[in-house]
Design a protein around this motif. Structure first.
Motif, PDB file in Angstrom:
ATOM      1  N   UNK A 252      39.850  35.051  45.383  1.00  0.00           N
ATOM      2  CA  UNK A 252      38.729  35.644  46.139  1.00  0.00           C
ATOM      3  C   UNK A 252      39.037  37.074  46.604  1.00  0.00           C
ATOM      4  N   UNK A 253      40.312  37.487  46.463  1.00  0.00           N
ATOM      5  CA  UNK A 253      40.662  38.884  46.769  1.00  0.00           C
ATOM      6  C   UNK A 253      41.698  39.321  45.741  1.00  0.00           C
ATOM      7  N   UNK A 254      41.435  40.405  45.081  1.00  0.00           N
ATOM      8  CA  UNK A 254      42.336  40.876  44.031  1.00  0.00           C
ATOM      9  C   UNK A 254      41.920  40.379  42.662  1.00  0.00           C
ATOM     10  N   UNK A 255      40.671  39.896  42.561  1.00  0.00           N
ATOM     11  CA  UNK A 255      40.225  39.334  41.282  1.00  0.00           C
ATOM     12  C   UNK A 255      39.972  40.392  40.221  1.00  0.00           C
ATOM     13  N   UNK A 256      40.084  41.685  40.619  1.00  0.00           N
ATOM     14  CA  UNK A 256      39.970  42.723  39.590  1.00  0.00           C
ATOM     15  C   UNK A 256      41.271  42.840  38.796  1.00  0.00           C
ATOM     16  N   UNK A 257      42.360  42.257  39.354  1.00  0.00           N
ATOM     17  CA  UNK A 257      43.665  42.326  38.682  1.00  0.00           C
ATOM     18  C   UNK A 257      44.171  40.960  38.208  1.00  0.00           C
ATOM     19  N   UNK A 258      43.773  39.905  38.938  1.00  0.00           N
ATOM     20  CA  UNK A 258      44.348  38.585  38.658  1.00  0.00           C
ATOM     21  C   UNK A 258      43.261  37.524  38.475  1.00  0.00           C
TER      22      UNK A 258
END
Length: 199
Positions: free
Chosen positions: A187-193
């Motif tokens: 839910x946070x950092x989903x642009x990378x992981x």
């Protein structure tokens, strides 16, 4: 032609003798059946109750029934949870729960059914054990098995490189479809992981 008649009468004789012996045996069997002690049995289906029922107590669980025919018969239940959580209506055999049950605390209860003559407290047939199963509702959220999962990845690693594995568990019944299924989402950092359903 004479030979045919002779053979025919030979086949007939044993058959009619057999019929006579069958009649005798039937009469003897029916005499015995009327004087035999009838075997009695407990009769019930698997008992179960849903957990966390929010209707007013008590909750009907099931019915213990015996084939004993006696106007003075009285049903009793025994066991660790008898006459506290579970009670039986002594004339009908209806079993009730007097508490809301939580499957995650206890999934099944073993009790013993008895039927006695209320005049002298003598058992009318041998006691029988039975189990009350508590059916699961999907009332638990998944929780992670630890607060922090540390991961690392070398720089310039190709897309799809594994970084870490996370694990969550659900206390609901895994044998009921969907009740203990865990899926994951970043839910946070989903642009990378990204995370798949195995964690």
């Amino acid at each position: 032609m004479n030979h045919l008649i002779l053979l025919f009468s030979l086949f007939l004789a044993p058959a009619s003798a057999d019929n006579e012996s069958q009649k005798t045996n039937q009469n003897f069997s029916s005499y015995n059946a009327s004087h035999k002690r009838v075997k009695r049995d407990w009769i019930w289906n698997q008992m179960h109750i849903k957990e966390e029922i929010d209707t007013p107590l008590p909750h009907h669980v099931g019915k213990i029934t015996s084939s004993v025919r006696n106007n003075n018969a009285k049903y009793i239940i025994e066991g660790e949870y008898a006459n506290t959580i579970f009670k039986v209506e002594e004339t009908s055999g209806d079993v009730y729960a007097f508490e809301r049950l939580d499957r995650e605390k206890k999934a099944e209860y073993e009790l013993t059914a008895l039927i006695i003559d209320r005049r002298n407290n003598q058992s009318l047939e041998p006691p029988s054990k039975f189990i009350i199963k508590v059916y699961d509702i999907n009332d638990n959220v998944p929780v992670f098995v630890q607060k922090v999962f540390n991961g690392s990845v070398p720089e310039m690693s190709p897309v799809g490189t594994s970084v870490t594995k996370v694990t969550a568990v659900d206390a609901d019944d895994p044998t009921v479809t969907g009740h203990a299924t865990v899926t994951y989402q970043v839910i946070k950092g989903d642009e990378y992981f990204t995370v798949d359903d195995s964690g």
